[in-house]
Design an enzyme around this catalytic site. Structure first.
Site, PDB file in Angstrom:
ATOM      1  N   CYS A   1       0.829  -1.457  -0.157  1.00  0.00           N
ATOM      2  CA  CYS A   1       0.009   0.137  -0.090  1.00  0.00           C
ATOM      3  C   CYS A   1       0.786   1.033   0.069  1.00  0.00           C
ATOM      4  O   CYS A   1       0.621   2.337  -0.214  1.00  0.00           O
ATOM      5  CB  CYS A   1      -0.988  -0.196   1.117  1.00  0.00           C
ATOM      6  SG  CYS A   1      -2.076  -1.423   1.194  1.00  0.00           S
TER       7      CYS A   1
ATOM      8  N   HIS B   1      -9.056   2.726  -2.767  1.00  0.00           N
ATOM      9  CA  HIS B   1      -7.772   2.409  -2.495  1.00  0.00           C
ATOM     10  C   HIS B   1      -7.089   1.677  -3.353  1.00  0.00           C
ATOM     11  O   HIS B   1      -7.167   0.476  -3.375  1.00  0.00           O
ATOM     12  CB  HIS B   1      -7.668   1.808  -0.940  1.00  0.00           C
ATOM     13  CG  HIS B   1      -6.406   1.322  -0.515  1.00  0.00           C
ATOM     14  ND1 HIS B   1      -5.122   1.907  -0.952  1.00  0.00           N
ATOM     15  CD2 HIS B   1      -6.014   0.392   0.400  1.00  0.00           C
ATOM     16  CE1 HIS B   1      -4.322   1.462  -0.323  1.00  0.00           C
ATOM     17  NE2 HIS B   1      -4.568   0.547   0.655  1.00  0.00           N
TER      18      HIS B   1
ATOM     19  N   CYS C   1      -0.599   2.345   6.626  1.00  0.00           N
ATOM     20  CA  CYS C   1      -0.201   1.097   7.148  1.00  0.00           C
ATOM     21  C   CYS C   1       0.214   0.082   5.787  1.00  0.00           C
ATOM     22  O   CYS C   1      -0.145   0.373   4.744  1.00  0.00           O
ATOM     23  CB  CYS C   1      -1.082   0.220   7.855  1.00  0.00           C
ATOM     24  SG  CYS C   1      -2.716  -0.083   7.003  1.00  0.00           S
TER      25      CYS C   1
ATOM     26  N   GLY D   1       1.051  -4.060   4.434  1.00  0.00           N
ATOM     27  CA  GLY D   1       0.949  -5.465   4.732  1.00  0.00           C
ATOM     28  C   GLY D   1       2.133  -5.961   5.082  1.00  0.00           C
ATOM     29  O   GLY D   1       3.367  -5.388   4.625  1.00  0.00           O
TER      30      GLY D   1
END
Length: 399
Positions: free
Chosen positions: A95, A355, A385, A387
């Site tokens: 992300c 997203h 955040c 993964g």
């Protein structure tokens, strides 16, 4: 040979509208086509810059496979019409891929290895679907409990955060509703106009009777995700998705999406050479690791590190884009760090806007760049955040 550290300036920042996946308006638009549109749109914002001075395209992509595989950054650079001398590299930090691409571009300029780089991100979650992937984990992941969190789905990690930081279902749904309300208000007020470059979507349908192909064209200028029909009552009716007695639902989680963004980063030398007006200065970047099973809390470690490197206080931030992977983790981070809710995602976040994974960092950086200028604020931040247990944060300054 030592090089003097120099500043890295953003002179263009734009993005596509974000489409819903897998059945939204951009579902048939290839991710490399989205990237091409973002690159060309960024270049159009600085017509005085010679494209031959661009040295590299650094593009984030969280799942670089299929139509967004084969080094989509280099393919996008060529299809966008950049000279063949311009390189391309695809970056994957899940992300935070788009934000990492921006940081890498800025770093190369700051150490004097380049003077103009395009930082970007692209992702089509319609064409490269997470639910169709077949991950292959190293067997060592399952040997004991130390690394088992690597195999957790993101939704389960959100449940872990909600439980540990005591974030209620009611608070998550209220946060989700606010995201939609802020996004809708921003659309109505035209707040996204500076950062979005509309894209033409072309659909071709074969006519079985006529033997001709019907071509339909539609301009997409707004993000598709915000829902005017969202309410606390509707959100409360949704069932938990990841745990039978959990609190994380489709309504208080980020939307799967399609989109791309691009920024042009240059040195002071290029600013003067082409008489360019900088939009922002790239100030600092930090990434930190956390236990994979609570990956959503990552920003609480990355944000203080980025602030320390920037030499500013948290109170100096006027605009904060905290990616809403899940309402649970967003609220946990905000409470843990004491972030001002009024400064966090003032135009809504990923729960409403979407997203598109590897593109989000570049997209939200464009939001911060233009938001700081409209509201005459000095410092802004993009954080998320990541993964497998990471947090990333980047700080920008209006100039």
């Amino acid at each position: 040979m030592s090089r003097q550290i120099q500043e890295a300036y953003i002179v263009a920042a734009t993005r596509t509208p974000i489409g819903r996946a897998p059945r939204g308006v951009l579902r048939h638009t290839r991710p490399d086509t989205l990237l091409v549109h973002a690159i060309q749109s960024a270049l159009a914002q600085v017509p005085g810059l010679d494209p031959a001075r661009i040295e590299d395209v650094v593009a984030g992509c969280a799942i670089p496979e299929g139509p967004q595989g084969m080094n989509v950054a280099r393919i996008g650079a060529l299809l966008a019409g950049l000279p063949q001398s311009v390189g391309g590299v695809t970056v994957n930090r899940f992300c935070a891929s788009g934000l990492t691409a921006l940081a890498m571009a800025a770093d190369r300029i700051r150490v004097g290895e380049a003077d103009a780089i395009i930082a970007a991100g692209t992702e089509s979650m319609s064409q490269v679907r997470m639910d169709k992937l077949l991950p292959s984990f190293n067997p060592a992941v399952f040997e004991g409990d130390e690394n088992i969190g690597i195999a957790y789905g993101m939704g389960l990690t959100a449940e872990k955060v909600a439980e540990r930081w005591k974030v209620s279902r009611e608070d998550q749904d209220a946060f989700a509703l606010q995201s939609h309300q802020r996004a809708l208000a921003a659309q109505q007020a035209g707040e996204f106009a500076d950062e979005i470059t509309p894209i033409e979507v072309v659909r071709r349908t074969p006519g079985l009777d006529s033997g001709e192909v019907r071509v339909d064209r539609m301009e997409v200028a707004l993000d598709e995700g915000p829902r005017a029909d969202t309410s606390l009552e509707a959100l409360a009716r949704l069932r938990p998705v990841f745990a039978a007695r959990g609190s994380v639902t489709a309504g208080n989680s980020s939307q799967t999406s399609d989109g791309a963004g691009a920024l042009i980063v240059v040195s002071e030398k290029v600013l003067k050479e082409f008489n360019l007006t900088p939009l922002a200065r790239f100030v600092s970047f930090a990434v930190r690791g956390v236990p994979p099973e609570i990956m959503g809390i990552g920003p609480k470690e990355a944000v203080p590190a980025a602030l320390a490197r920037a030499g500013i206080r948290q109170e100096d931030l006027g605009w904060i884009e905290l990616n809403e992977a899940f309402a649970a983790q967003s609220l946990a981070v905000m409470r843990d760090l004491g972030l001002d809710p009024a400064k966090v995602n003032p135009l809504g976040g990923a729960i409403a806007l979407g997203h598109p994974l590897g593109a989000t960092g570049a997209i939200r950086a464009a939001t911060v760049v233009h938001g700081l200028r409209r509201r005459q604020l000095e410092y802004g931040m993009v954080t998320m955040c990541v993964g497998t247990g990471m947090g990333a944060a980047g700080i920008l300054q209006r100039v």
